[in-house]
Design an enzyme around this catalytic site. Structure first.
Site, PDB file in Angstrom:
ATOM      1  N   LYS A 153      35.730  50.181  39.123  1.00  0.00           N
ATOM      2  CA  LYS A 153      36.722  49.655  38.183  1.00  0.00           C
ATOM      3  C   LYS A 153      37.130  50.698  37.143  1.00  0.00           C
ATOM      4  O   LYS A 153      38.318  50.842  36.851  1.00  0.00           O
ATOM      5  CB  LYS A 153      36.164  48.412  37.489  1.00  0.00           C
ATOM      6  CG  LYS A 153      36.096  47.206  38.436  1.00  0.00           C
ATOM      7  CD  LYS A 153      35.403  46.029  37.785  1.00  0.00           C
ATOM      8  CE  LYS A 153      35.403  44.820  38.702  1.00  0.00           C
ATOM      9  NZ  LYS A 153      34.453  43.801  38.238  1.00  0.00           N
ATOM     10  N   ASP A 212      29.914  48.631  41.147  1.00  0.00           N
ATOM     11  CA  ASP A 212      31.200  47.933  41.083  1.00  0.00           C
ATOM     12  C   ASP A 212      31.971  48.369  39.832  1.00  0.00           C
ATOM     13  O   ASP A 212      33.188  48.578  39.874  1.00  0.00           O
ATOM     14  CB  ASP A 212      30.948  46.417  41.079  1.00  0.00           C
ATOM     15  CG  ASP A 212      32.224  45.631  41.220  1.00  0.00           C
ATOM     16  OD1 ASP A 212      32.979  45.931  42.181  1.00  0.00           O
ATOM     17  OD2 ASP A 212      32.488  44.758  40.376  1.00  0.00           O
TER      18      ASP A 212
END
Ligand code: ASP
Ligand code: MG
Length: 821
Positions: free
Chosen positions: A685, A681
């Site tokens: 980002k 994740d």
């Protein structure tokens, strides 16, 4: 002296006529110094035309209609008058209808109705209504007296649309009023007579004009037009729900607006009032205490809005004459318009660019072929020699006009107008603005008319608010919180920011719902559950595009990977997107760029601040730095709340697996903590942040050094994983011990340096901004050419439904602000 005019609806039946009487008593003191002009009872003029048509076609059915009309007049008289008064007028009323019957019979026999006979036939509409009304008022104590305007208004012989001879007329009117002091004349509108006494009419809707002619001759103090609406509105209320009464406008503005489809007042009415400076009021018989619209000299203008009114009409065809044969040759326009004038074709709008290559003009639907033919024969030679092309015809167009005296000293009106239309993908085909700057007219496709009117109305009448139309997919934790936030802030947004957020579409995985009137932000859950429409992504998006509301915003609150595939289509249709969904922005770089460029091209927004750090202003800060010419050299960040918590809490004194377990129990991690600890994740980002900083980065370019061993990553279940993780406790204890020796702390940090991205566990010392990071906070450290000795730090809670929803909400409001202009 005041002159009052009551229109067809105001005298439609006995009940309304009594309302008029109440108005005379209450608003004008009953015995005041005034004259009353009335129209035919509503629909009567049209019926008389219909009867003439039937008769002229030899259709005896006109007689049935005549009987009906007679009944209507007699019934009205009967319900207004007592027996003895009725007796007094019965003979005359019968005579009116008998004469009318005779004329129609004549038309029937010769099977022809000339304009001259038609005017005579139409005169019976106003004569009957004024006659009955005068009797009714007299019986109720007013000094009313029937007055046939044919004895005071003199015109030429242009039947159907006669021109007034003001010199003679004014004298006659003044003479009549001198001799009849103290009485209240009830005057027939619309009709007049030529010098020899032949009946004429002043054009459809001409009763207003009658009143203005009388007011002008008598230099009246006021001309009050009583109708069935609350005055002149900012726009057509059938198309623009938020239209409201214009309280004040100048004669010139009124003239522009009334010419332009606002059928509240008959345009010629304004001229006599303007000449004698008589103020006009437009009032509503059915809402008599409402102040309505006042029309007068511009100096009194009160409104602070740059435009006064907005008008439109459809059924327009645009014709274009073009070719090299037009350039620099005097007389072309003269020939063109002369040819059209000879065929009695009325031109509504003209526009010619200074290149002189083309002239375009608009005519009413139906006249285009006649026009084309006329041009063809006028320019036969040029067309043959290919100096002029065949006339181009574009049907199904509408003309929209904005009107205001104030545009003269108000730069930017046109700019705002056309940028608003452009943003919503409305194509403007032709534009015309007179040098008086009173009116900007433009031609658009009729299918865009309603949307254009609402958009312009929203952006120019600032006292009202602008609607932001929201379509939302995903109403789970974030979506639900967002709707609650919208619900509790909607009032203050409306009153202080003039923004009205309307929930138009909603969808979850089961149901969907799109309603143009809006979905309640309190009962949305029930409404969505009860919706019979099964959720279907493509259908949701195509319905959203089809209803084509202005200021639309699509919100994707999901982590779904199918929805982002539709983003480009959505943006291409001039709909903004706000989303916490990271899939699109972390997809192929090419796709990311494409979405941004589509949004820019269509002048809509594509906003995704919540992709990274939830509501924390990370993306907007990077964007602003780049926009202001700074160069971002380095980004360092802790971008996962759960991993942040784990390392901020972990120390040599505690077992690593215990801390992970604790974080899991607190709901800080995903159900499977590996999703957080794997760093995937964070990879998304940092990719997004690097791109925002101006670097071309793909997800795979990010070097991710994981912290879990293979056994952990491959464990079959979460429980198995926890067991494997416990086996790594020693390893983590060693890392923590080593960090401790160096007076440092362990942090899981994503780094971007000049476009190169990496993620891994690092030991930071007390000099580092990450040293004191606590709880589950996110942190971004930005080093730029300007912020280079001490970097810029953004720190705070970077996860949670509340802050994420608030971030999305803020972006919706920012779009509203932009649309409000
Ligand atoms: N009765 C006429 C018409 O319908 C005139 C008027 O009402 O103003 O056009
Ligand atoms: Mg009328």
């Amino acid at each position: 002296m005041k002159v009052l005019k009551f229109g067809g609806t105001s005298v439609k039946n006995a009940e309304n006529i009594l309302k008029v009487k109440e108005i005379l008593v209450n608003q004008y003191n009953g015995k005041g110094d005034y004259a009353v002009v009335v129209s035919a009872m509503s629909g009567v003029t049209d019926e008389l035309i219909q009867m003439s048509k039937l008769a002229s076609k030899g259709d005896i059915a006109y007689q049935v209609n005549l009987e009906k009309l007679k009944d209507r007049h007699f019934e009205t008289a009967k319900s207004l008058l007592n027996k003895s008064d009725l007796k007094k007028i019965e003979n005359e009323l019968s005579l009116f209808h008998e004469t009318l019957g005779n004329v129609l019979k004549g038309v029937f026999l010769v099977m022809e109705a000339s304009n001259r006979s038609l005017d005579y036939i139409l005169s019976f509409g106003e004569r009957n209504s004024a006659f009955i009304i005068a009797a009714a008022f007299k019986q109720r104590g007013l000094k009313a007296k029937y007055l046939d305007a044919r004895s005071i208004i003199v015109t030429d012989k242009k039947f159907g649309n006669a021109k007034v001879d003001f010199k003679t007329t004014d004298k006659k009117i003044q003479g009549y009023f001198k001799e009849n002091k103290g009485i209240v004349p009830i005057i027939t509108g619309f009709i007049a007579a030529d010098k020899g006494g032949l009946t004429t009419t002043l054009g459809r809707g001409g009763s207003d004009y009658t009143a203005a002619i009388i007011a002008g001759a008598l230099k009246a103090d006021q001309l009050d037009i009583w109708t069935d609406v609350d005055g002149l509105l900012t726009s057509n209320p059938k198309l623009v729900k938020k239209a409201f009464t214009v309280p004040y406008l100048s004669y010139k503005e009124a003239m522009e607006l009334s010419h332009f489809g606002a059928k509240v007042i008959y345009p010629p009415t304004i001229q006599p009032a303007l000449q004698k400076h008589i103020p006009i009021k437009i009032l509503n018989t059915f809402n008599p205490t409402f102040e309505g619209t006042r029309i007068g000299n511009e100096s009194k203008q009160q409104s602070d809005k740059p435009i006064t009114g907005l008008s439109s009409f459809s059924g327009v065809v645009l014709l274009t004459l073009q070719g090299p044969g037009l350039v620099g040759i005097p007389g072309i326009a003269a020939r063109l318009f002369k040819a059209l004038a000879e065929k009695e074709i009325n031109i509504i709008l003209i526009s010619q660019g200074s290149s002189e290559y083309s002239i375009c003009f608009a005519v009413k639907e139906g006249e285009q072929y006649k026009a084309k033919q006329a041009i063809k024969s006028e320019f036969e030679k040029e067309i043959k020699e290919k100096n002029v092309a065949e006339v181009l015809i574009e049907p199904q167009m509408s003309i929209v006009a904005i009107v205001s005296e104030k545009m003269k000293n108000h730069p930017g009106v046109a700019g705002k107008l056309f940028s608003t239309l452009g943003r919503e993908g409305i194509n403007v085909v032709a534009i015309a603005q007179g040098s008086s700057e009173l009116n900007i007219s433009f031609v658009i496709d009729t299918k865009d008319e309603e949307k254009a009117l609402n958009l312009i109305h929203d952006s120019f009448f600032l006292s009202e608010y602008v609607d932001v139309n929201v379509f939302m997919i995903g109403v789970g934790l974030i979506g639900g919180t967002l709707i609650n936030q919208i619900n509790s802030h909607s009032d203050s947004l409306k009153s202080t920011h003039k923004i009205n957020i309307k929930l138009i579409g909603l969808a979850n995985t089961k149901n969907m719902l799109i309603t143009q009137d809006g979905i309640s932000t309190t009962a949305w859950k029930e409404t969505l559950n009860e919706s019979i429409e099964v959720s279907d992504l493509n259908s949701f998006v195509s319905q959203m595009i089809d209803i084509d509301l202005p200021n639309s915003v699509f919100i994707d609150n999901t982590a779904n990977s199918e929805i982002p595939k539709l983003y480009n289509q959505i943006l291409s249709n001039n709909i903004s997107i706000v989303t916490p969904n990271k899939i699109a922005t972390s997809s192929k770089y090419e796709n990311y760029l494409k979405l941004k460029s589509t949004a820019a091209k269509k002048k809509v927004s594509f906003l995704y601040e919540t992709n990274v750090g939830a509501g924390l202003p990370v993306i907007s800060t990077i964007e602003n730095l780049v926009l202001s010419g700074d160069r971002i050299t380095k980004l360092e960040a802790v971008l996962s709340g759960s991993v942040s918590y784990i390392f901020n809490t972990f120390s040599a004194k505690r077992k690593f697996s215990d801390v992970v377990f604790e974080a899991k129990n607190m709901g800080l991690t995903e159900p499977d903590p590996r999703e957080d600890l794997s760093g995937e994740d964070v990879r998304r980002k940092i990719t997004i942040l690097a791109r925002e900083a101006g670097y071309k980065v793909e997800m795979n370019d990010v070097k991710l050094k994981g912290i879990l061993n293979k056994a952990c990553l491959n464990a079959k279940s979460v429980a198995d994983f926890m067991t494997e993780l416990a086996a790594m406790d020693n390893h983590f204890e060693k890392l923590a011990g080593k960090a401790n020796e160096e007076n440092g702390k362990l942090r899981f940090i994503a780094t971007m340096e000049n476009g190169k991205c990496s993620i891994g566990l690092k030991t930071v010392d007390s000099e580092s901004p990450f040293f004191n990071l606590g709880g589950s906070d996110n942190m971004l450290v930005i080093t730029t050419e300007r912020y280079n000795i001490r970097p810029l730090v953004i720190k705070g809670p970077g996860a949670g439904a509340d802050v994420t929803a608030a971030g999305v909400f803020a972006e919706i409001v920012s779009i509203g602000n932009k649309y409000r202009g």
